[in-house]
Design a protein around this motif. Structure first.
Motif, PDB file in Angstrom:
ATOM      1  N   SER A 136       0.823  -1.218   0.000  1.00 11.13           N
ATOM      2  CA  SER A 136       0.000   0.000   0.000  1.00 11.13           C
ATOM      3  C   SER A 136       0.855   1.265   0.000  1.00 11.13           C
ATOM      4  O   SER A 136       0.344   2.349  -0.275  1.00 11.13           O
ATOM      5  CB  SER A 136      -0.933  -0.001   1.209  1.00 11.13           C
ATOM      6  N   THR A 150       0.639   6.041  -2.175  1.00 13.33           N
ATOM      7  CA  THR A 150       0.604   7.271  -1.419  1.00 13.33           C
ATOM      8  C   THR A 150       1.989   7.874  -1.288  1.00 13.33           C
ATOM      9  O   THR A 150       2.167   9.055  -1.557  1.00 13.33           O
ATOM     10  CB  THR A 150      -0.020   6.991  -0.057  1.00 13.33           C
ATOM     11  N   GLU A 158      -2.024   5.418  -6.562  1.00 10.68           N
ATOM     12  CA  GLU A 158      -2.940   5.694  -5.446  1.00 10.68           C
ATOM     13  C   GLU A 158      -4.024   4.618  -5.334  1.00 10.68           C
ATOM     14  O   GLU A 158      -4.460   4.279  -4.229  1.00 10.68           O
ATOM     15  CB  GLU A 158      -3.572   7.077  -5.612  1.00 10.68           C
ATOM     16  N   THR A 192      -2.648   1.659  -3.514  1.00 14.78           N
ATOM     17  CA  THR A 192      -2.643   1.909  -2.073  1.00 14.78           C
ATOM     18  C   THR A 192      -3.988   1.577  -1.452  1.00 14.78           C
ATOM     19  O   THR A 192      -4.080   0.851  -0.460  1.00 14.78           O
ATOM     20  CB  THR A 192      -2.336   3.398  -1.802  1.00 14.78           C
ATOM     21  N   THR A 193      -5.037   2.123  -2.053  1.00 20.01           N
ATOM     22  CA  THR A 193      -6.364   1.958  -1.460  1.00 20.01           C
ATOM     23  C   THR A 193      -6.762   0.488  -1.404  1.00 20.01           C
ATOM     24  O   THR A 193      -7.200  -0.002  -0.349  1.00 20.01           O
ATOM     25  CB  THR A 193      -7.387   2.772  -2.282  1.00 20.01           C
ATOM     26  N   LEU A 200      -6.170   4.545   5.693  1.00 20.91           N
ATOM     27  CA  LEU A 200      -7.182   4.191   4.695  1.00 20.91           C
ATOM     28  C   LEU A 200      -8.053   5.409   4.371  1.00 20.91           C
ATOM     29  O   LEU A 200      -8.320   5.696   3.195  1.00 20.91           O
ATOM     30  CB  LEU A 200      -8.039   3.019   5.193  1.00 20.91           C
ATOM     31  N   THR A 201      -8.458   6.152   5.403  1.00 23.60           N
ATOM     32  CA  THR A 201      -9.267   7.357   5.174  1.00 23.60           C
ATOM     33  C   THR A 201      -8.479   8.347   4.318  1.00 23.60           C
ATOM     34  O   THR A 201      -8.994   8.873   3.323  1.00 23.60           O
ATOM     35  CB  THR A 201      -9.622   8.017   6.530  1.00 23.60           C
ATOM     36  N   SER A 212      -5.886   7.812   2.363  1.00 23.65           N
ATOM     37  CA  SER A 212      -5.583   7.312   1.011  1.00 23.65           C
ATOM     38  C   SER A 212      -6.801   7.411   0.099  1.00 23.65           C
ATOM     39  O   SER A 212      -6.674   7.753  -1.080  1.00 23.65           O
ATOM     40  CB  SER A 212      -5.126   5.862   1.065  1.00 23.65           C
ATOM     41  N   LEU A 213      -7.984   7.090   0.652  1.00 20.51           N
ATOM     42  CA  LEU A 213      -9.208   7.187  -0.148  1.00 20.51           C
ATOM     43  C   LEU A 213      -9.423   8.632  -0.595  1.00 20.51           C
ATOM     44  O   LEU A 213      -9.747   8.895  -1.755  1.00 20.51           O
ATOM     45  CB  LEU A 213     -10.413   6.721   0.686  1.00 20.51           C
ATOM     46  N   LEU A 233      -6.883   9.680  -3.184  1.00 23.22           N
ATOM     47  CA  LEU A 233      -7.225   9.134  -4.502  1.00 23.22           C
ATOM     48  C   LEU A 233      -8.396   9.907  -5.099  1.00 23.22           C
ATOM     49  O   LEU A 233      -8.418  10.204  -6.294  1.00 23.22           O
ATOM     50  CB  LEU A 233      -7.580   7.641  -4.362  1.00 23.22           C
ATOM     51  N   TYR A 234      -9.356  10.234  -4.252  1.00 17.05           N
ATOM     52  CA  TYR A 234     -10.615  10.822  -4.722  1.00 17.05           C
ATOM     53  C   TYR A 234     -10.475  12.284  -5.175  1.00 17.05           C
ATOM     54  O   TYR A 234     -10.984  12.652  -6.237  1.00 17.05           O
ATOM     55  CB  TYR A 234     -11.667  10.688  -3.618  1.00 17.05           C
TER      56      TYR A 234
END
Lengths: 436, 170
Positions: free
Chosen positions: A77, A81, A103, A106-107, A158-159, A161-162, A165-166
């Motif tokens: 992961s 990032t 990215e 990673t997610t 995780l938060t 990385s999301l 990505l977003y």
């Protein structure tokens, strides 16, 4: 690098093309990967029904494949990032076609890696005991426990990385929404949040991405440090080491880079993005990979040299098992695929190419999985109390779940690449600065 | 009542020139907006947008830090475990949790403030938005009916193409 002469319409057409339709080959591969992933779920279901005893973990080896996989996937992961954040912060132009693919890795890797502590739990249905609320005896979770460190670190990562990505996907999905129909239109519109392309929005996005890059870098380093401290906090032979955190972080970036190169090469071939993912990009990534290989060797050498020079009998038991005992084939195999092969293929300029970088990367992925295996299993097999020594062999359940995670990762990635452009379109439009 | 007009520019220098002239004629940054399909970076002083994002993110991180320290302190004392003379609340073993939640605060505040500062989700739907074409910079000007003619002339003189009144999309 993309020559600025390629017109924008072609850039958009090329990068949007993979989103349209499903080929027979795509559907077949996705079905196959989903079937393997489903088999893993069945194996997990079997373990939940019958009990954790169906896994190969026995006294004294209580951490087997599941923990090896956990550390491996959390390591993978770090591809996105860290690499994306570093390249974003340094304004490296060549990052543009690479970042989103990284990215996404990673997610998905985090989602898979984060499952393993749950899979490893004997009674998974009680996982919510980790949430910070008082139980029936008014006892709160123990925040001093490394298990709680893992929960907070992985949740934050995780938060982050999301979101990382977003955010840069918003301009792309806003453009896609103008051309989409049906459920895709609804999905893209929802994700676009009403993006109009105003200077206010662009400024806010660029500021947010710069800040997020800095934050996520700090979080990524901390996450793999926490994973390392899960081991280093125990006074077990060859675990209780002060350099474990940086050693793990280096290994994570190393394996993440390898994963990224493999993924990019598959994307390049299957989506026909040869004009966007060029030998220049792979050359840069290959140089980074070589650097990480050398760093990994340095840390591995430093770790083993200190133990050998200390000559503490319990530590030497594990050391001996690793370098000349029953784990030596895995150990020397790891050194060959993590250092010798990459050093030859990537260090000699004439040999460095997309194919050799991919071959080296596949080897590194195997080597880094072996490294995690070698960190966990020998130490647990040879504890300080000699009479408590034991052996570990994985059961079919553990092997099935391990294989399934690789299939799930590939399947998730395939689905993602059908929903969103795997290369950021708005970032790729020829900018004036690039044309000069 | 406010009217909106737009002019298209093929390069950012001409667009920057038009913005400077509009500002010299009394238009403030809130009355001007640039639309494009990629970020357009003007030189400092052309169309600066003030941002408090860094300050807000640091504040958010500090707030989360204080919250998590308070929460952990409370929970450790709410049901004090027998620690054999060791402190019930200790910084070292809980430092990782403090750090991670502080960073979570920074992440969430960045996201929240990005949505606020960009104006997403709180956009006035009655204000028309020009459709963006690739590689075209679109300048939207808000003016009164009396200013409309002068603003149109100004945009045209500055080199804008397709200067037109902007109507709300149907």
């Amino acid at each position: 690098m993309l020559p600025p002469t390629i017109p924008f319409q072609q850039v958009r057409g090329d990068l949007w093309r993979p989103l349209a339709g499903f080929s027979k080959r795509y559907s077949l591969i996705l079905a196959l990967l989903s079937a393997v992933a489903l088999w893993g779920l069945i194996a997990w279901g079997y373990q939940i029904r019958v009990g954790i005893g169906v896994a190969g973990i026995r006294r004294p080896v209580f951490w087997g494949f599941y923990l090896v996989d956990f550390v491996f996937w959390i390591g993978i992961s770090h591809a996105g990032t860290l690499i994306s954040a570093i390249l974003r912060l340094t304004d490296a132009d060549w990052r543009k076609p690479v970042t989103r693919a990284a990215e996404a890795i990673t997610t998905f890797a985090l989602m898979i890696g984060g499952l393993f502590p749950l899979i490893h739990l004997g009674r998974v249905w009680l996982f919510y005991w980790l949430f910070p609320y008082p139980n029936s005896r008014l006892l709160w979770p123990n925040f001093r426990s490394p298990l709680m460190w893992d929960v907070t670190a992985i949740s934050t990562y995780l938060t982050g990385s999301l979101i990382f990505l977003y955010l840069p996907m918003i301009p792309d999905v806003a453009q896609l929404a103008e051309h989409a129909k049906g459920w895709r239109l609804r999905l893209y519109k929802l994700m676009a949040l009403g993006w109009t392309g105003s200077d206010r929005e662009w400024h806010a996005l660029e500021r947010a991405m710069k800040l997020m890059a800095g934050i996520i870098l700090a979080v990524a380093v901390s996450v793999h440090s926490v994973v390392a401290w899960d081991f280093a906090m125990a006074i077990a032979p060859m675990w209780h080491s002060t350099i474990f955190a940086p050693y793990f972080v280096v290994g994570a970036i190393f394996s993440g880079l390898a994963g990224l190169i493999v993924a990019l090469n598959i994307i390049r071939k299957t989506m026909h993005l040869e004009a966007y993912l060029t030998p220049h990009h792979f050359g840069n990534l290959a140089k980074l990979l070589l650097l990480m290989s050398l760093l990994w060797l340095y840390f591995t050498f430093a770790e083993h040299l200190t133990v050998w020079y200390g000559n503490e009998p319990k530590e030497m038991n594990v050391f001996g098992a690793r370098v000349r005992g029953r784990f030596s084939p895995e150990f020397w195999g790891m050194v060959i695929v993590n250092f010798v092969i990459p050093f030859i293929l990537l260090g000699i300029r004439k040999l460095r190419s997309i194919t050799t970088a991919t071959i080296a990367s596949v080897g590194i992925l195997i080597g880094m999985w072996l490294e995690r295996y070698l960190i966990i299993i020998p130490t647990l097999s040879l504890p300080r109390l000699a009479a408590a020594s034991g052996r570990y062999s994985p059961s079919w359940v553990e092997i099935s779940i391990t294989v399934a995670t690789f299939a799930a990762m590939a399947a998730l990635y395939m689905v993602f690449s059908k929903l969103f452009p795997i290369v950021s379109v708005w970032e790729f439009e020829p900018h004036e600065e690039e044309q000069e | 009542m406010s009217l909106y007009l737009t002019g298209s520019f093929s390069d950012k220098e001409t667009a920057a020139q038009a913005i400077k002239q509009l500002k010299a004629s009394g238009y403030g940054p809130d009355e001007l907006a640039v639309f494009s399909d990629e970020p357009v970076e003007f030189k400092r002083g052309v169309l600066d947008r003030r941002s408090h994002m860094s300050f807000v993110v640091v504040s958010g991180a500090v707030a989360f830090f204080l919250m998590v320290v308070g929460f952990v302190y409370y929970t450790q004392h709410d049901y004090p475990l027998v620690t054999g003379g060791m402190p019930i609340f200790s910084f070292w073993p809980t430092g990782v949790v403090f750090y991670e939640i502080t960073m979570l605060g920074a992440v969430l505040t960045t996201t929240g403030w990005f949505i606020w500062e960009s104006g997403l989700l709180r956009r006035d739907k009655s204000v028309p938005v020009p459709s963006i074409k690739p590689e075209v910079i679109c300048l939207r000007v808000r003016c009164t009916a009396e200013q409309f003619g002068a603003a149109t002339d100004l945009l045209e003189k500055a080199g804008a193409q397709n200067v037109a009144k902007l109507e709300k999309a149907a």
